[in-house]
Design an enzyme around this catalytic site. Structure first.
Site, PDB file in Angstrom:
ATOM      1  N   SER A  83       5.674   7.833   9.710  1.00  0.00           N
ATOM      2  CA  SER A  83       5.895   8.674  10.921  1.00  0.00           C
ATOM      3  C   SER A  83       5.795   7.829  12.094  1.00  0.00           C
ATOM      4  O   SER A  83       5.411   6.654  12.286  1.00  0.00           O
ATOM      5  CB  SER A  83       4.617   9.856  11.036  1.00  0.00           C
ATOM      6  OG  SER A  83       3.270   8.925  11.086  1.00  0.00           O
ATOM      7  N   GLU A 120       9.918  16.493  14.597  1.00  0.00           N
ATOM      8  CA  GLU A 120      10.083  16.544  13.310  1.00  0.00           C
ATOM      9  C   GLU A 120       9.017  17.509  12.535  1.00  0.00           C
ATOM     10  O   GLU A 120       7.836  17.461  12.666  1.00  0.00           O
ATOM     11  CB  GLU A 120      10.046  15.288  12.600  1.00  0.00           C
ATOM     12  CG  GLU A 120      10.228  15.033  11.198  1.00  0.00           C
ATOM     13  CD  GLU A 120      10.020  13.658  10.935  1.00  0.00           C
ATOM     14  OE1 GLU A 120       9.047  13.209  10.944  1.00  0.00           O
ATOM     15  OE2 GLU A 120      11.054  13.281  10.129  1.00  0.00           O
ATOM     16  N   GLU A 169      10.830   2.232  10.051  1.00  0.00           N
ATOM     17  CA  GLU A 169      11.862   3.392   9.756  1.00  0.00           C
ATOM     18  C   GLU A 169      11.000   4.911   9.816  1.00  0.00           C
ATOM     19  O   GLU A 169      10.298   4.937   9.029  1.00  0.00           O
ATOM     20  CB  GLU A 169      12.463   3.184   8.454  1.00  0.00           C
ATOM     21  CG  GLU A 169      13.354   2.008   8.340  1.00  0.00           C
ATOM     22  CD  GLU A 169      14.551   2.061   9.686  1.00  0.00           C
ATOM     23  OE1 GLU A 169      14.875   3.226  10.075  1.00  0.00           O
ATOM     24  OE2 GLU A 169      15.025   0.811   9.838  1.00  0.00           O
ATOM     25  N   LYS A 171       0.953  -1.190   0.190  1.00  0.00           N
ATOM     26  CA  LYS A 171      -0.081  -0.095  -0.118  1.00  0.00           C
ATOM     27  C   LYS A 171       1.008   1.277   0.006  1.00  0.00           C
ATOM     28  O   LYS A 171       1.363   1.430   1.021  1.00  0.00           O
ATOM     29  CB  LYS A 171      -1.017   0.135   1.119  1.00  0.00           C
ATOM     30  CG  LYS A 171      -1.969   1.123   0.952  1.00  0.00           C
ATOM     31  CD  LYS A 171      -2.168   1.623   2.388  1.00  0.00           C
ATOM     32  CE  LYS A 171      -1.371   2.920   2.860  1.00  0.00           C
ATOM     33  NZ  LYS A 171      -1.701   4.192   2.147  1.00  0.00           N
ATOM     34  N   CYS A 210      13.503  12.154   5.565  1.00  0.00           N
ATOM     35  CA  CYS A 210      13.706  11.583   6.949  1.00  0.00           C
ATOM     36  C   CYS A 210      15.043  12.117   7.610  1.00  0.00           C
ATOM     37  O   CYS A 210      15.229  12.259   8.740  1.00  0.00           O
ATOM     38  CB  CYS A 210      13.381  10.274   6.976  1.00  0.00           C
ATOM     39  SG  CYS A 210      14.575   9.072   5.959  1.00  0.00           S
TER      40      CYS A 210
HETATM   41  P1  NAD Z   1       2.551   8.608   7.487  1.00  0.00           P
HETATM   42  O1  NAD Z   1       3.070   8.036   8.885  1.00  0.00           O
HETATM   43  O2  NAD Z   1       1.453   9.466   7.365  1.00  0.00           O
HETATM   44  O3  NAD Z   1       2.092   7.490   6.438  1.00  0.00           O
HETATM   45  C1  NAD Z   1       3.146   6.509   6.013  1.00  0.00           C
HETATM   46  C2  NAD Z   1       2.218   5.320   5.467  1.00  0.00           C
HETATM   47  O4  NAD Z   1       1.298   4.877   6.646  1.00  0.00           O
HETATM   48  C3  NAD Z   1       1.299   5.840   4.447  1.00  0.00           C
HETATM   49  O5  NAD Z   1       1.015   4.804   3.494  1.00  0.00           O
HETATM   50  C4  NAD Z   1      -0.133   5.987   5.170  1.00  0.00           C
HETATM   51  O6  NAD Z   1      -1.252   5.816   4.238  1.00  0.00           O
HETATM   52  C5  NAD Z   1       0.017   4.959   6.153  1.00  0.00           C
HETATM   53  N1  NAD Z   1      -0.874   5.091   7.385  1.00  0.00           N
HETATM   54  C6  NAD Z   1      -1.444   6.052   7.672  1.00  0.00           C
HETATM   55  N2  NAD Z   1      -1.974   5.961   8.621  1.00  0.00           N
HETATM   56  C7  NAD Z   1      -2.170   4.470   9.088  1.00  0.00           C
HETATM   57  C8  NAD Z   1      -2.766   3.604  10.127  1.00  0.00           C
HETATM   58  N3  NAD Z   1      -3.539   4.059  11.041  1.00  0.00           N
HETATM   59  N4  NAD Z   1      -2.222   2.186   9.795  1.00  0.00           N
HETATM   60  C9  NAD Z   1      -1.377   1.837   8.960  1.00  0.00           C
HETATM   61  N5  NAD Z   1      -1.005   2.585   8.109  1.00  0.00           N
HETATM   62  C10 NAD Z   1      -1.403   4.002   7.890  1.00  0.00           C
HETATM   63  O7  NAD Z   1       4.011   9.212   6.821  1.00  0.00           O
HETATM   64  P2  NAD Z   1       4.015  10.506   5.684  1.00  0.00           P
HETATM   65  O8  NAD Z   1       3.612  11.593   6.029  1.00  0.00           O
HETATM   66  O9  NAD Z   1       3.646   9.389   4.572  1.00  0.00           O
HETATM   67  O10 NAD Z   1       5.689  10.366   5.588  1.00  0.00           O
HETATM   68  C11 NAD Z   1       6.339  11.284   6.304  1.00  0.00           C
HETATM   69  C12 NAD Z   1       7.379  10.687   7.524  1.00  0.00           C
HETATM   70  O11 NAD Z   1       7.995   9.512   6.906  1.00  0.00           O
HETATM   71  C13 NAD Z   1       8.032  11.254   8.191  1.00  0.00           C
HETATM   72  O12 NAD Z   1       7.859  11.078   9.679  1.00  0.00           O
HETATM   73  C14 NAD Z   1       9.444  10.755   7.852  1.00  0.00           C
HETATM   74  O13 NAD Z   1      10.455  11.242   8.672  1.00  0.00           O
HETATM   75  C15 NAD Z   1       9.115   9.389   7.731  1.00  0.00           C
HETATM   76  N6  NAD Z   1      10.103   8.649   6.685  1.00  0.00           N
HETATM   77  C16 NAD Z   1      11.356   7.919   7.313  1.00  0.00           C
HETATM   78  C17 NAD Z   1      12.215   7.303   6.415  1.00  0.00           C
HETATM   79  C18 NAD Z   1      13.376   6.560   7.093  1.00  0.00           C
HETATM   80  O14 NAD Z   1      13.887   5.645   6.215  1.00  0.00           O
HETATM   81  N7  NAD Z   1      13.334   6.552   8.459  1.00  0.00           N
HETATM   82  C19 NAD Z   1      12.171   7.559   5.160  1.00  0.00           C
HETATM   83  C20 NAD Z   1      11.044   8.543   4.445  1.00  0.00           C
HETATM   84  C21 NAD Z   1      10.188   9.104   5.421  1.00  0.00           C
END
Ligand code: NAD
Length: 487
Positions: free
Chosen positions: A233, A389, A254, A179, A288
């Site tokens: 996140s 963040e 991650e 997804k 990130c």
């Molecule tokens: P997010 O957590 O909002 O979403 C990530 C994924 O989780 C999306 O596919 C989203 O649809 C899904 N999701 C949302 N709610 C959910 C739930 N209740 N249950 C299961 N899945 C759910 O993050 P984002 O806004 O898409 O991305 C930004 C974040 O990602 C930042 O915190 C960034 O630091 C992090 N990030 C980390 C890395 C790493 O490798 N450490 C790399 C890139 C981004």
């Protein structure tokens, strides 16, 4: 490249492109020009997800038994197809999440390289021979796949993150249900088209688009899914961990960062400024590993600040497809509003705004989600903008008196993803290496950036301490067995 009638992308389940059972779709918009549609993706339900999970489950035994060099050949074919579609897919990613074309091309090239790296991995050894106390016996280890892996990805690297999870999952013999983030699901669908065109057996790869609350949560809960790899996140990561642990599924997280750059008194200031600008504002701060705190020795603080502010004035903000654009918009409306709210919080809590702090008001940009590159000083460690963040073009400056204070300050957050220092002194470098709480420790290099052959992941609340990429991925996507043979 955006057509008048934007295309609709389907789910990919059991080797077929399918509309969602509800027939509903979700529109994806260009954050630089929100009136422009990039495409529609399926608004799926749990029933669609269940079909995908069951298709992956049905395919897993045959895929596990497929020889790993042959599994690697499918990845090589995927790499070739992605390479042919590089320009188109990079343009789509730019239109969908706003990054400059040079960045989305770089990310797509990274995706191709990742596919080739893991294609080769199909030829590597999978275990060790271990001596036994019985001279007639033979003991060795072997690695086996986990079964069905659920993949949940964010929008900020819409090409490379799905690939850096799927390529190792597949080559080590797992089937996949992915997804992608709703905000970058058109790009994600095009990446899956490349996998599909490479001819993987039906059910080995499945993609279902939809909301995190429904499809993401569905992946966490589905009994046919044996393991979950998540990037996103911290708030959502904690849900993944709790849900997976509750039903005994393996998981990998991650998550976020609050990455510092330390500028020592002996630093090359020009290089430190260049690295800070790139780390803080490239990708509009939406990495990130982005630099979000600059911790600067008092002796060089004023010089660093002056040069930083001069360079920030030269940043070209614009549409990602325009050749001279260096920084695009925030990737979506939610993120844009979050960034502006953090800026307000910084002002309320008493930090001093040095530049930026507003939505871009230029005629061409004012309807898009553009935020000015923003720098605060007089930032205290208990302020929200120091601790949390932001994921936007916002940098805080902190003045310190010693390298010891710099590292204590850098470590004083819950995150531990990446950290960088600029210094010429070998003693300072090693003090930093020994004391910095980060999974990625970088010296005289910006905080953002990694090479695909090296393990990647954070300490503290940035990760579940598992590693992605390089040989690190093998630890998550396989399980070790110990085999003892007494002939
Ligand atoms: P997010 O957590 O909002 O979403 C990530 C994924 O989780 C999306 O596919 C989203 O649809 C899904 N999701 C949302 N709610 C959910 C739930 N209740 N249950 C299961 N899945 C759910 O993050 P984002 O806004 O898409 O991305 C930004 C974040 O990602 C930042 O915190 C960034 O630091 C992090 N990030 C980390 C890395 C790493 O490798 N450490 C790399 C890139 C981004």
């Amino acid at each position: 490249m955006i057509q008048n009638q934007p295309p609709t992308y389907l789910n990919y389940i059991g080797g077929q492109w399918k509309t969602s059972i509800s027939g509903e779709t979700i529109a994806s918009r260009n954050p630089a020009k929100p009136q422009e549609l990039v495409g529609y993706v399926q608004k799926s339900s749990l029933a669609d997800l269940s079909d995908a999970a069951n298709a992956a489950k049905a395919a897993k035994d045959a895929w596990r038994k497929t020889a790993s060099p042959v599994r690697g050949e499918y990845l090589e074919r995927t790499a070739n197809i992605l390479e042919e579609r590089l320009q188109e897919i990079a343009e789509t990613a730019t239109c969908e999440m706003g990054k400059s074309l040079s960045e989305t091309k770089g990310e797509t090239i990274r995706g191709i390289a990742l596919l080739r790296y893991y294609a080769g991995e199909g030829m590597y050894k999978t275990g060790d021979v271990i001596p036994t106390t019985d001279g007639e016996a033979f003991m060795f280890t072997d690695r086996v796949p986990l079964g069905v892996v659920g993949v949940i990805t964010p929008w900020n690297f819409p090409v490379s993150i799905p690939i850096w999870k799927m390529a190792p999952a597949l080559v080590y013999g797992n089937t996949v249900v992915i997804k992608t983030a709703q905000e970058a699901a058109v790009t994600g669908s095009k990446v899956i088209e490349c996998f599909a065109a490479a001819g993987f057996p039906d059910g080995v790869i499945n993609m279902v688009t939809g909301s995190g609350a429904v499809i993401g949560q569905g992946i966490i809960d589905h009994p046919a899914i044996n393991a979950i790899t998540f990037t996103g996140s911290n708030a959502v990561g904690k849900r993944v961990a709790a849900g997976a642990a509750a039903r005994g599924a393996k998981y990998q997280l991650e998550m976020g960062g609050k990455n510092p750059i330390i500028v020592a008194a002996d630093a090359d200031i020009n290089l430190a400024v260049e690295a800070t600008i790139s780390g803080a504002f490239r990708s509009t701060g939406q990495k990130c590993t982005a630099t979000s705190r600059a911790i600067i020795h008092r002796q060089v603080y004023d010089l660093f600040k002056e040069k930083l502010l001069e360079q920030i004035k030269k940043i070209k903000i614009g549409y990602g497809l325009d050749a001279d654009t260096w920084m695009g918009p925030s990737a979506n409306k939610d993120q844009f509003q979050t960034v502006l709210a953090y800026i307000e919080k910084g002002k309320e809590e008493g930090a001093a705004l040095l530049c930026g702090g507003r939505r871009c008001e230029a005629e061409k940009l004012k309807y898009g989600y553009f935020v000015e590159p923003t720098v605060f000083e007089n930032v205290k460690k208990d302020m929200t903008i120091f601790q949390e963040e932001i994921f936007g073009p916002v940098l805080v400056l902190v003045k310190v008196d010693s390298i010891e204070e710099a590292i204590l300050t850098a470590n004083d957050v819950k995150y531990g993803l990446s950290a960088s220092i600029f210094t010429k002194d070998i003693g300072t470098m090693f003090y930093f290496i020994k004391n910095m709480e980060a999974g990625l420790v970088r010296i005289n290099a910006e905080s953002a950036g990694l090479e695909l052959q090296a393990p990647f992941g954070g300490l503290k609340e940035s990760s579940s301490y598992s590693r992605e990429q390089g040989q690190g991925a093998k630890e998550f996507f396989t399980s070790t067995r110990t085999i003892y043979v007494k002939p």
